[in-house]
Design an enzyme around this catalytic site. Structure first.
Site, mmCIF file in Angstrom:
data_model
loop_
_atom_site.group_PDB
_atom_site.id
_atom_site.type_symbol
_atom_site.label_atom_id
_atom_site.label_comp_id
_atom_site.label_asym_id
_atom_site.label_seq_id
_atom_site.Cartn_x
_atom_site.Cartn_y
_atom_site.Cartn_z
ATOM 1 N N TRP A 169 0.825 -1.212 0.000
ATOM 2 C CA TRP A 169 0.000 0.000 0.000
ATOM 3 C C TRP A 169 0.858 1.259 0.000
ATOM 4 O O TRP A 169 0.337 2.364 -0.083
ATOM 5 C CB TRP A 169 -0.928 -0.001 1.220
ATOM 6 C CG TRP A 169 -0.244 0.337 2.527
ATOM 7 C CD1 TRP A 169 0.998 -0.064 2.930
ATOM 8 C CD2 TRP A 169 -0.752 1.168 3.566
ATOM 9 N NE1 TRP A 169 1.283 0.443 4.177
ATOM 10 C CE2 TRP A 169 0.216 1.209 4.598
ATOM 11 C CE3 TRP A 169 -1.944 1.869 3.748
ATOM 12 C CZ2 TRP A 169 0.034 1.922 5.777
ATOM 13 C CZ3 TRP A 169 -2.117 2.574 4.923
ATOM 14 C CH2 TRP A 169 -1.140 2.598 5.919
ATOM 15 N N ASP A 170 2.181 1.105 0.066
ATOM 16 C CA ASP A 170 3.084 2.257 0.156
ATOM 17 C C ASP A 170 2.867 3.274 -0.967
ATOM 18 O O ASP A 170 3.182 4.447 -0.813
ATOM 19 C CB ASP A 170 4.544 1.787 0.125
ATOM 20 C CG ASP A 170 4.880 0.866 1.286
ATOM 21 O OD1 ASP A 170 4.137 -0.129 1.465
ATOM 22 O OD2 ASP A 170 5.850 1.121 2.007
ATOM 23 N N GLU B 157 0.776 -3.125 12.147
ATOM 24 C CA GLU B 157 1.045 -4.565 11.985
ATOM 25 C C GLU B 157 1.341 -5.285 13.293
ATOM 26 O O GLU B 157 1.561 -6.497 13.282
ATOM 27 C CB GLU B 157 2.213 -4.757 11.016
ATOM 28 C CG GLU B 157 1.895 -4.225 9.639
ATOM 29 C CD GLU B 157 2.920 -4.623 8.599
ATOM 30 O OE1 GLU B 157 4.087 -4.827 8.967
ATOM 31 O OE2 GLU B 157 2.528 -4.714 7.422
ATOM 32 N N LYS C 278 2.732 -0.348 15.997
ATOM 33 C CA LYS C 278 3.961 -0.213 15.212
ATOM 34 C C LYS C 278 3.979 1.153 14.523
ATOM 35 O O LYS C 278 5.003 1.804 14.402
ATOM 36 C CB LYS C 278 3.982 -1.314 14.155
ATOM 37 C CG LYS C 278 5.165 -1.280 13.216
ATOM 38 C CD LYS C 278 5.083 -2.447 12.247
ATOM 39 C CE LYS C 278 6.279 -2.493 11.312
ATOM 40 N NZ LYS C 278 6.123 -3.527 10.280
ATOM 41 N N GLN C 279 2.811 1.562 14.031
ATOM 42 C CA GLN C 279 2.747 2.779 13.230
ATOM 43 C C GLN C 279 1.347 3.362 13.325
ATOM 44 O O GLN C 279 0.454 2.751 13.908
ATOM 45 C CB GLN C 279 3.069 2.447 11.785
ATOM 46 C CG GLN C 279 2.021 1.573 11.112
ATOM 47 C CD GLN C 279 2.595 0.771 9.966
ATOM 48 O OE1 GLN C 279 3.164 -0.278 10.183
ATOM 49 N NE2 GLN C 279 2.433 1.254 8.761
#
Ligand code: BGC
Length: 810
Positions: free
Chosen positions: A358-359, A497, A618-619
């Site tokens: 998805w980046d 994640e 994580k993010q």
């Protein structure tokens, strides 16, 4: 290393521990292929890892591991075209024992796309030779790479022997974690001379059967003119080249140029890659002439991607340019006809095996506003993979299209089922494929492209079908929950994640990830918009072809009003159902004990624990909503869903999640800089600088050597554009809402909106927009409530009073 020069990245000396980082950052590419900045005299081994990758050239291999069989598709490391070494008067070869490096300097020229290496070496008999190497991967002639080497014997006269080869013994072993797995993707088909000064090497990938041909022409020049030299074909198993013997005198410079043509059987407009590579190498001009064309192509690119800054923060400009440079080396006009996506780690290394995740969500905002042709082409990579996405949706019991979390050649799910935790040495179940939100990102990208380019043709033929099929899939994924009287989505993963399931449950996935649910409501509305926007004939055709029943749009509308979002009474949006019940992590204790806890997941697993137990991300996950949707759009969606968010909800959520995030992904800094910019500019700048540092400072400790982090690179530039300059494109309007700190001077961006070239000039107190020449009708511009029409050649300026300074911490 330094990036202090405006357009260059420099590395002095030789630092084996940072060689992988240097190679990745000095990669040269053109969107068709890229070659790491490896040393021409070194094969893979120790700190050295030469890598050449052609976009879209994948191969699949199987392995048995402790956890079961794994199958991986990888971007293939192609034959290395770089090898070129020499020896002075029959002494030892450069790169082998007996040759001492006296000094060395690498310089990556971003403006010209040239990597220069200067070195001086001395052999055991005291012969000193100065060497300069210049290298390009041609930005206009995408099949051509060049290496020119000037030798000056400083202290000797005699025979200079130069060996120039193509090495087909390469394999994929650039990532330590994958080294136990198969990496030998190439079979040699042919290696031999192809004319007097050219050799040809042809290989084939052993599963996808892609043939790759590299023809290398090596010539000797004195004072710019090609001269004869003693020449013999040099062979070793898997390698082919020429050995040249040249008489040299002390102080006299002699130049060797190696020009390489690369073709694969994926290329358009060719008969056979080997024929083509040889033929093209015969047509080649010399290095210098090719270099001029290459530099011109880069000049044109830089015109399109111009960003300038004055004042204090202009010191970040070189890194901003470096990021654009690597973006344009990964995807460029050369990618347009190539059926390729945007690999998360560029074409710069082997992490994520060259897969497309998805980046691209972080990359499209930069491309849309500068090279929409490229965005269109990259979105078609996704369009062509609709059959696999449809099959995946069907296999999961749904209609529509379920895009894979990791995508490679054909669009099947390429995520690994098991991954190795290097800390514990254990193979761990990998559930990341449950990140269904990747499909929402595809729809978002299609919609944004349409907003910027106004390309109704694209929407009619490709974009609408993708949005409709994605909406259908999510409409199917959403279950109606009687008790809540709302739609719910169970068993997925959000962008964070770390949370792959519930503590003490063997089932994978979590329920009602807020990010996924809100964007599902969003995509339902876009599907309805798309049906409205299509021309009548195309709508009728698409509805018939896809078999959209009258009930479907009704369900989409219903979901857009009744999707469940876990919002607490105080306005904190729970990352997913049950998040509030998880334990708090003692962050300080983990930091004290482990130092860097970005990869907390690996630390916890190695301790027999799991991040699933904690409120630890994580993010950015919830905060991604504020990143993708403007405050107005989000409020509109939430209101429509019948929820209400207190006024301070955004800042409360930012504070809440920021203190519970490990930043284990490089995307995290980008998102945090962006969301913080609204209220806490000083902090936003800190994350902006962190996003800029991602690769130059290798903040993840060794991961850049495995490939650049393209989303963080593009995302950091996007922070300037979308966050500090406040550029948004919605409702057929270019919206400007800058938050540019006044003390930073002025920011200038060149963009294209609806085929108008525009220059934006942003200072702390005003934004000026200048429209260049165009034949297009005027566009609508809006800034903080004031909307105007802007025609070609006109300039408009909006005053931008500073707001909320108390919260800025400035
Ligand atoms: C992130 C993902 C990202 C991937 C590739 C991971 O660390 O969690 O969101 O897609 O890296 O960049």
């Amino acid at each position: 290393m330094s990036v202090t020069e405006a357009w260059t990245l420099q590395f002095g000396g030789s630092e084996p521990a940072r060689e992988g980082l240097r190679e990745a950052l000095c990669t040269l590419g053109n969107g068709y292929l890229a070659t790491r900045g490896a040393l021409p005299e070194r094969d893979a081994g120790g700190p050295y890892y030469p890598g050449t990758y052609a976009a879209g050239c994948y191969n699949r291999m199987r392995d048995s591991t402790a956890g079961g069989t794994v199958e991986n598709e990888s971007l293939v490391n192609l034959p290395n075209w770089l090898p070129l070494t020499f020896r002075a008067d029959h002494g030892p070869w450069l790169g082998q024992a007996g040759v001492e490096l006296l000094d060395q300097r690498h310089e990556l020229d971003l403006l010209r796309g040239v990597l220069t290496r200067r070195l001086r070496v001395r052999d055991g008999d005291g012969r000193v030779t100065a060497v300069t190497q210049w290298r390009f991967v041609h930005q206009r002639h995408e099949h051509v790479c060049g290496l020119q080497v000037a030798f000056t014997p400083e202290s000797w006269s005699g025979t200079l022997t130069v060996r120039s080869e193509v090495d087909a013994t390469t394999s994929n072993r650039g990532v330590a974690r994958y080294q136990g797995l198969a990496g030998q993707h190439l079979e040699l088909l042919d290696a031999g001379p192809a004319g007097t000064d050219t050799v040809l090497c042809v290989v084939q990938t052993n599963q996808s059967h892609i043939r790759v041909a590299e023809a290398a022409r090596t010539r000797v020049l004195r004072r710019g003119r090609a001269v004869d030299a003693g020449r013999r074909v040099y062979r070793e198993p898997g390698r082919i080249g020429h050995e040249l013997e040249i008489d040299v005198s002390a102080g006299e410079q002699v130049t060797v140029e190696k020009l390489v043509t690369v073709h694969t059987s994926r290329d358009n407009a060719i008969s056979d890659p080997a024929d083509e590579a040889v033929q093209r190498s015969r047509w080649l001009a010399g290095f210098d002439e090719l270099l001029d064309e290459h530099v011109l192509a880069w000049r044109h690119l830089w015109r399109r991607f111009r960003i300038s800054m004055q004042g204090e923060e202009s010191r970040v400009l070189p890194t901003v340019r470096l990021h654009l440079f690597h973006l344009l080396q990964t995807v460029s006009e050369n990618s347009v006809d190539a059926d390729v996506g945007i690999p998360a780690r560029g074409l710069h290394g082997e992490a994520y095996r060259g897969h497309v995740l998805w980046d691209e969500l972080f990359v499209f905002p930069i491309l849309n506003l500068r090279m929409p042709l490229l965005s269109r082409a990259l979105l078609r990579y996704r369009y062509r993979r609709l059959p696999w996405a449809r099959a995946a949706a069907r296999a999961a019991g749904h209609s529509g299209a379920m895009y894979p979390w990791q995508s490679g050649s054909d669009g099947r799910e390429e995520s690994q089922r098991l991954h190795l935790n290097p800390l514990s040495g254990r193979w761990v179940k990998d559930s990341t494929r449950l990140q269904r939100h990747v499909g929402l990102a595809v729809a978002y990208n299609v919609w944004q492209y349409y907003q910027v380019a106004g390309d109704l043709e694209f929407l009619n033929h490709y974009g609408a079908e993708m949005i409709l099929e994605i909406a259908r899939f999510f409409a199917g994924l959403a279950d109606y929950d009687d008790d809540r009287d709302r739609y719910v989505i169970r068993g997925v993963m959000g962008p964070d994640e770390f949370h792959t399931g519930y503590p003490h449950s063997d089932e994978e996935g979590i329920d009602n990830n807020a990010y996924t649910n809100v964007l599902t409501a969003w995509v339902m509305l876009r599907a309805l918009d798309v049906l409205d926007l299509l021309s009548a004939d195309r709508r009728a055709a698409l509805v018939e072809t896809l078999g959209i029943t009258p009930g479907e749009p009704q369900r989409w509308a219903d979901i857009s009003r009744r999707m469940y979002v876990p919002i607490r009474p105080d306005g904190i949006i729970d990352q997913f159902d049950g998040y509030a019940d998880l334990a708090e992590l003692d962050w300080n204790a983990y930091r004290d004990r482990f130092g860097d806890i970005r990869r907390l997941d690996r630390i916890l697993e190695s301790q027999g624990d799991s991040p699933n137990r904690y409120k630890a991300s994580k993010q950015a996950d919830v905060l991604m909503l504020f990143y993708l949707l403007s405050a107005d759009e989000l409020r509109m969606l939430i209101d429509r869903l019948g929820y209400s968010l207190p006024r301070d909800a955004i800042s409360k959520n930012i504070e809440y999640y920021l203190s519970r995030t490990a930043h284990g992904s490089t995307l995290s800094a980008v998102v945090h800089a962006w969301v913080l910019a609204r209220n806490h500019r000083a902090q936003a700048l800190r994350y902006f600088v962190e996003a800029l540092d991602t690769d130059v400072a290798d903040i993840q400790g060794g991961t850049t050597a495995e490939g650049i982090h393209l989303a963080a690179m593009a995302g950091s530039v996007d922070i300037l554009q979308r966050c500090f300059a406040g550029v948004e494109t919605r409702d057929d309007t270019l919206v400007l809402n800058p938050y540019w700190p006044p003390h930073l001077g002025a920011l200038e961006l060149d963009i294209r909106y609806r085929a108008h070239p525009l220059t934006l000039r942003i200072t702390g107190d005003a934004v000026q927009v200048e429209a260049g020449p165009s034949r297009q009708p005027p566009i609508q511009l809006s800034c903080r409530g004031e909307t105007v029409l802007l025609a070609p050649g006109e300039v408009v300026e909006f005053p931008v009073p500073q707001r909320g300074r108390a919260a800025d911490g400035e």
